[in-house]
Scaffold this motif. Structure first.
Motif, PDB file in Angstrom:
ATOM      1  N   CYS A  45       0.809  -1.229   0.000  1.00  0.00           N
ATOM      2  CA  CYS A  45       0.000   0.000   0.000  1.00  0.00           C
ATOM      3  C   CYS A  45       0.841   1.277   0.000  1.00  0.00           C
ATOM      4  N   GLY A  46       2.166   1.156   0.139  1.00  0.00           N
ATOM      5  CA  GLY A  46       2.993   2.358   0.312  1.00  0.00           C
ATOM      6  C   GLY A  46       3.791   2.738  -0.919  1.00  0.00           C
ATOM      7  N   PHE A  47       3.105   2.792  -2.053  1.00  0.00           N
ATOM      8  CA  PHE A  47       3.770   3.112  -3.320  1.00  0.00           C
ATOM      9  C   PHE A  47       4.670   4.345  -3.202  1.00  0.00           C
ATOM     10  N   ASP A  48       5.938   4.149  -3.497  1.00  0.00           N
ATOM     11  CA  ASP A  48       6.964   5.206  -3.538  1.00  0.00           C
ATOM     12  C   ASP A  48       7.349   5.775  -2.171  1.00  0.00           C
ATOM     13  N   ARG A  50      -1.365   4.593 -14.120  1.00  0.00           N
ATOM     14  CA  ARG A  50      -2.078   5.795 -14.553  1.00  0.00           C
ATOM     15  C   ARG A  50      -1.612   7.018 -13.765  1.00  0.00           C
ATOM     16  N   SER A  51      -1.583   8.170 -14.425  1.00  0.00           N
ATOM     17  CA  SER A  51      -1.088   9.363 -13.741  1.00  0.00           C
ATOM     18  C   SER A  51      -2.155   9.996 -12.860  1.00  0.00           C
ATOM     19  N   LYS A  52      -3.435   9.611 -13.088  1.00  0.00           N
ATOM     20  CA  LYS A  52      -4.516  10.110 -12.224  1.00  0.00           C
ATOM     21  C   LYS A  52      -5.214   8.930 -11.569  1.00  0.00           C
ATOM     22  N   VAL A  53      -5.639   9.132 -10.353  1.00  0.00           N
ATOM     23  CA  VAL A  53      -6.347   8.074  -9.632  1.00  0.00           C
ATOM     24  C   VAL A  53      -7.621   8.667  -9.038  1.00  0.00           C
ATOM     25  N   LEU A  54      -8.581   7.801  -8.755  1.00  0.00           N
ATOM     26  CA  LEU A  54      -9.806   8.267  -8.116  1.00  0.00           C
ATOM     27  C   LEU A  54      -9.495   8.690  -6.680  1.00  0.00           C
ATOM     28  N   LEU A  55     -10.068   9.822  -6.280  1.00  0.00           N
ATOM     29  CA  LEU A  55      -9.858  10.287  -4.906  1.00  0.00           C
ATOM     30  C   LEU A  55     -10.305   9.225  -3.908  1.00  0.00           C
ATOM     31  N   LYS A  56     -11.424   8.550  -4.219  1.00  0.00           N
ATOM     32  CA  LYS A  56     -11.915   7.543  -3.263  1.00  0.00           C
ATOM     33  C   LYS A  56     -10.923   6.384  -3.131  1.00  0.00           C
ATOM     34  N   ASP A  57     -10.229   6.044  -4.209  1.00  0.00           N
ATOM     35  CA  ASP A  57      -9.197   5.014  -4.114  1.00  0.00           C
ATOM     36  C   ASP A  57      -7.996   5.518  -3.309  1.00  0.00           C
ATOM     37  N   MET A 112      -2.304  -4.530   4.249  1.00  0.00           N
ATOM     38  CA  MET A 112      -1.518  -4.783   3.044  1.00  0.00           C
ATOM     39  C   MET A 112      -2.437  -4.998   1.853  1.00  0.00           C
ATOM     40  N   LYS A 113      -3.115  -3.911   1.471  1.00  0.00           N
ATOM     41  CA  LYS A 113      -4.015  -3.921   0.326  1.00  0.00           C
ATOM     42  C   LYS A 113      -3.678  -2.733  -0.552  1.00  0.00           C
ATOM     43  N   ASP A 114      -3.760  -2.928  -1.850  1.00  0.00           N
ATOM     44  CA  ASP A 114      -3.385  -1.871  -2.789  1.00  0.00           C
ATOM     45  C   ASP A 114      -4.448  -1.813  -3.873  1.00  0.00           C
ATOM     46  N   VAL A 115      -5.195  -0.717  -3.904  1.00  0.00           N
ATOM     47  CA  VAL A 115      -6.257  -0.574  -4.913  1.00  0.00           C
ATOM     48  C   VAL A 115      -5.803   0.252  -6.109  1.00  0.00           C
ATOM     49  N   ILE A 116      -4.551   0.696  -6.088  1.00  0.00           N
ATOM     50  CA  ILE A 116      -4.097   1.625  -7.127  1.00  0.00           C
ATOM     51  C   ILE A 116      -3.076   1.008  -8.080  1.00  0.00           C
ATOM     52  N   VAL A 117      -1.978   0.493  -7.539  1.00  0.00           N
ATOM     53  CA  VAL A 117      -0.894   0.031  -8.408  1.00  0.00           C
ATOM     54  C   VAL A 117      -0.990  -1.470  -8.704  1.00  0.00           C
ATOM     55  N   GLU A 118      -1.278  -2.262  -7.691  1.00  0.00           N
ATOM     56  CA  GLU A 118      -1.288  -3.717  -7.871  1.00  0.00           C
ATOM     57  C   GLU A 118      -2.253  -4.203  -8.960  1.00  0.00           C
ATOM     58  N   PRO A 119      -3.479  -3.627  -9.030  1.00  0.00           N
ATOM     59  CA  PRO A 119      -4.388  -4.106 -10.065  1.00  0.00           C
ATOM     60  C   PRO A 119      -3.815  -3.960 -11.475  1.00  0.00           C
ATOM     61  N   ARG A 177     -12.326  17.551  -6.482  1.00  0.00           N
ATOM     62  CA  ARG A 177     -12.267  16.783  -7.717  1.00  0.00           C
ATOM     63  C   ARG A 177     -12.309  15.289  -7.414  1.00  0.00           C
ATOM     64  N   SER A 178     -12.935  14.524  -8.300  1.00  0.00           N
ATOM     65  CA  SER A 178     -13.061  13.082  -8.063  1.00  0.00           C
ATOM     66  C   SER A 178     -11.791  12.336  -8.459  1.00  0.00           C
ATOM     67  N   LYS A 179     -10.943  12.992  -9.254  1.00  0.00           N
ATOM     68  CA  LYS A 179      -9.660  12.383  -9.612  1.00  0.00           C
ATOM     69  C   LYS A 179      -8.523  13.278  -9.152  1.00  0.00           C
ATOM     70  N   VAL A 180      -7.448  12.651  -8.744  1.00  0.00           N
ATOM     71  CA  VAL A 180      -6.279  13.410  -8.307  1.00  0.00           C
ATOM     72  C   VAL A 180      -5.047  12.838  -8.999  1.00  0.00           C
ATOM     73  N   LEU A 181      -4.000  13.651  -9.067  1.00  0.00           N
ATOM     74  CA  LEU A 181      -2.752  13.174  -9.647  1.00  0.00           C
ATOM     75  C   LEU A 181      -2.136  12.139  -8.709  1.00  0.00           C
ATOM     76  N   LEU A 182      -1.633  11.055  -9.288  1.00  0.00           N
ATOM     77  CA  LEU A 182      -0.978  10.034  -8.468  1.00  0.00           C
ATOM     78  C   LEU A 182       0.179  10.642  -7.682  1.00  0.00           C
ATOM     79  N   LYS A 183       0.913  11.552  -8.302  1.00  0.00           N
ATOM     80  CA  LYS A 183       2.063  12.129  -7.595  1.00  0.00           C
ATOM     81  C   LYS A 183       1.604  12.949  -6.377  1.00  0.00           C
ATOM     82  N   ASP A 184       0.439  13.584  -6.490  1.00  0.00           N
ATOM     83  CA  ASP A 184      -0.097  14.296  -5.326  1.00  0.00           C
ATOM     84  C   ASP A 184      -0.556  13.303  -4.248  1.00  0.00           C
TER      85      ASP A 184
END
Lengths: 310, 310
Positions: free
Chosen positions: A19-22, A193-200, A227-234, B193-200
Motif C-alpha cells: 500500500c505504500g507506493f513510492d 495511470r497518472s490520475k487516480v480516483l480520490l476515493k481510491d 496490506m491492500k493496494d487498490v491503485i498500483v497492484e491491479p 475533484r473526483s480524480k487526483v494526480l498520483l504524484k499528489d
C-alpha cells in the motif's frame, strides 16, 4: 592509506510494501550484494570486476551506479586525490524488483565511508545513494536505497526536503519469489495511470496509516489487514504470471500479506513462521514451473541494520 | 426504570487534520453538546427541546440525528418498549466544520447506553452514531463520530469492514476559529475533484504516514512538518475568507500546523503553548473583523476520553 581494503554486504529491499507506493520499503537479510573496495594511490574510481550480472552492468565508472555514488562522496569531501578500486559480486538478480542497483549503490557508499573512518552519517549518505539510483532507473527514488542503507522498514516522508523515518521492525519472515520473466522498471512505471480516483486514494491512505500504526503497535494481524493496494497492484499484477493464484495460495497458508516487490516481477509475502514461508515458496515455485516458468526463491528475516562489514 | 435520567457532554471534533482527508480526526474539550435524557413509560423517542440551534434542527424524531441513533440502538437491543425523552443543548455552531451533528449523535448513543447499564462497547456504538451522521450529512462518514466517541486522535483504517484505530494523543492545544460564513458540507464535498494526480496522492500518503509516526513517537515537530495537504486544502480554502493570511500568521507565531476543520469554514491550529494559541486566535479574529466578518474562537487541549456524564 593505500593498503586499506574492506569487504561489505548490502541487502536487497522490498519497496512499496503493497500500500505504500513510492514511500515505504524494507530490507531483507537475503539476497544481497558483496563489494570489495581497495584504496590505492592513483586517483579515480575504477571497477576492476563485476561478477554475477551476466555481463549486463557497465564497468565504465561514469555509467556505473556504484562508482557514481563513490565519486560523488569523494568530490563532496574534497578527496578526489583518493584512488578506489571496486570488485562487485552481484548475489541477486538484476531488474527483479529487489532493489539490485540500490544494494550496490549502498554497498559502495557504505564502504568508502567506512574506509575514510565515517566522515558522514547514514542520513548524510542517503542522497549519494540516490544519485546512483537515478543513474540506474532514471529517477531518484529512495524507497529501495533508504531501507538498504538503514535496514528495517523505512518511510520516505517527503522528497523536498528529503526526510526518511526509520519505523519499528517487525519480527517476521519475508518470502521472496523472483519469476524469470522480464519487467523493466521503466515499463512497470509507465503502465501506472497518472490520475487516480480520490476515493481510491482515500482507501489507500487509510491502509498506509493503518500499516504504520501496526508497525508501532507490533500488531501483525493489523499489518496484514492493511496490506491492500487498490491503485498500483491491479495494474502491475498483469505483468506477473499467476499473480492472483500465487496470492491466494500464500494468503491461505499463513501469509499476513502478499504483493509485488518494487516494480516486480518479484513477489513477496510476510509470515510469522519460517516453516509456513518455506512451504509456500516451494508451492509457488511449482505453480510457476507447471507453466514453464523458472524462479528463484529466498527466505529471510527482515534485515535490521542495513549494510555490514564482512 | 421510568425515573432514570442522565446528563452528558460530547465533544466537537476536527476531521481530516490537514493531510488525512476522510480518515483522521481528533476531539477537543471545547466546544461540545449537552444532552439530558430521561427514560419514561410511554414507548418511543421524543425530543422535548433543542436549545442553541437557532431553530434549525428538527424536533421530529424521524428526521433528527440524535433520535435516529437512539432508536436504532433500542431496536437492535429489542428494547423498543422503552420511552426516551431528549433535551439537547447545542453549545457549538451548526454547519461549522466542528462535527456538530456527530457530537449530538454521540451524546445520544452514549446516554442511552449508560442508562441501560452499558450493554454495548464503544466499538459497538460506533455504527449507530454513523447512522445519525448519514441522516445529517447524506453520507455515513466516521471521521467526526469516531473521535467524538473515543476521544483523542482516531484513524478510520477502513469502512468495509469498519475499523477504527485509537492513536496516541498529543499533549497539544487546539485553537479553533469559526468565521461566520456559510459553507454547507455538501457543497464543500462537491467542489473536490473526483480524480487526483498520483504524484499528489503519493505526497499526501507520505505526509499521512509521517503524521501517524509522529503521534507514536510524540515528535511534535515532525507532526507539524506532516500537516500539509496538496489535494483538498488548495480547493476548499477558496471558501474560507483570508485562509492563507490566517495560516501565515498562525505558522509564524508558534503553530505546528494550520488547516481546515472538516469541511470548514472553521480553521484549526495546534500549539505547544496555550498562550501562543490564545494570542494567535485573537489576532486572527481581528484579521477577519477588519474584513467585516465576525467569528467564534475556542481554545482547549485535545480531548482524551470522548463523551462524559455531567
Amino acid at each position: 592509506m593505500s593498503s586499506k581494503s574492506i569487504k561489505v554486504y548490502a541487502p536487497a529491499t522490498v519497496a512499496n510494501v503493497v500500500c505504500g507506493f513510492d514511500i515505504l520499503g524494507f530490507a531483507v537479510n537475503e539476497p544481497g550484494d558483496e563489494l570489495i573496495m581497495d584504496l590505492c594511490d592513483k586517483p579515480g574510481v575504477v571497477i576492476s570486476s563485476i561478477e554475477g550480472d551476466g555481463g549486463k552492468l557497465p564497468l565504465d565508472a561514469d555509467r556505473n551506479t556504484v562508482a557514481a555514488g563513490v565519486k560523488s562522496i569523494l568530490k563532496q569531501l574534497g578527496r578526489e586525490d583518493i584512488g578506489v578500486k571496486l570488485k562487485l559480486k552481484k548475489k541477486m538478480p538484476l531488474g527483479s524488483g529487489l532493489g539490485s542497483s540500490a544494494a550496490s549503490s549502498v554497498a559502495g557508499i557504505f564502504a568508502i565511508n567506512e574506509l575514510l573512518d565515517r566522515p558522514l552519517s547514514k542520513e548524510e549518505l542517503l542522497p549519494f545513494a540516490m544519485e546512483g539510483e537515478a543513474l540506474a532507473c532514471g529517477h531518484g527514488h529512495a524507497d529501495n536505497v533508504a531501507p538498504a542503507l538503514f535496514g528495517g522498514f523505512t518511510l520516505i516522508k517527503s522528497y523536498e526536503p528529503l526526510e526518511v523515518i526509520a519505523l519499528p521492525v517487525p519480527n517476521l519472515y519475508c518470502a521472496l519469489l523472483y519469476p524469470h520473466v522480464d519487467v523493466p522498471t521503466r515499463d512497470a512505471r509507465q503502465i501506472i495511470r497518472s490520475k487516480v480516483l480520490l476515493k481510491d486514494a482515500v482507501t489507500q491512505w487509510g491502509n498506509i496509516a493503518g500499516l504504520i500504526s501496526a508497525l508501532y503497535l507490533g500488531d501483525y494481524d493489523l499489518l496484514g489487514r492493511c496490506m491492500k493496494d487498490v491503485i498500483v497492484e491491479p495494474i502491475r499484477s498483469m505483468l506477473i504470471p499467476e499473480f492472483y493464484k500465487m496470492k491466494e495460495i500464500a494468503m491461505h497458508h499463513g501469509a499476513l500479506g502478499f504483493g509485488i516487490s518494487g516494480s516486480g516481477p518479484t513477489v513477496f509475502s510476510l509470515f510469522r513462521s519460517p516453516d509456513d514461508a518455506q512451504r509456500v515458496l516451494l508451492t509457488l515455485q511449482q505453480v510457476l514451473l507447471d507453466k514453464g516458468i523458472a524462479s528463484n526463491i529466498y527466505l529471510s528475516e527482515i534485515n535490521k541494520n542495513g549494510p555490514v562489514i564482512l
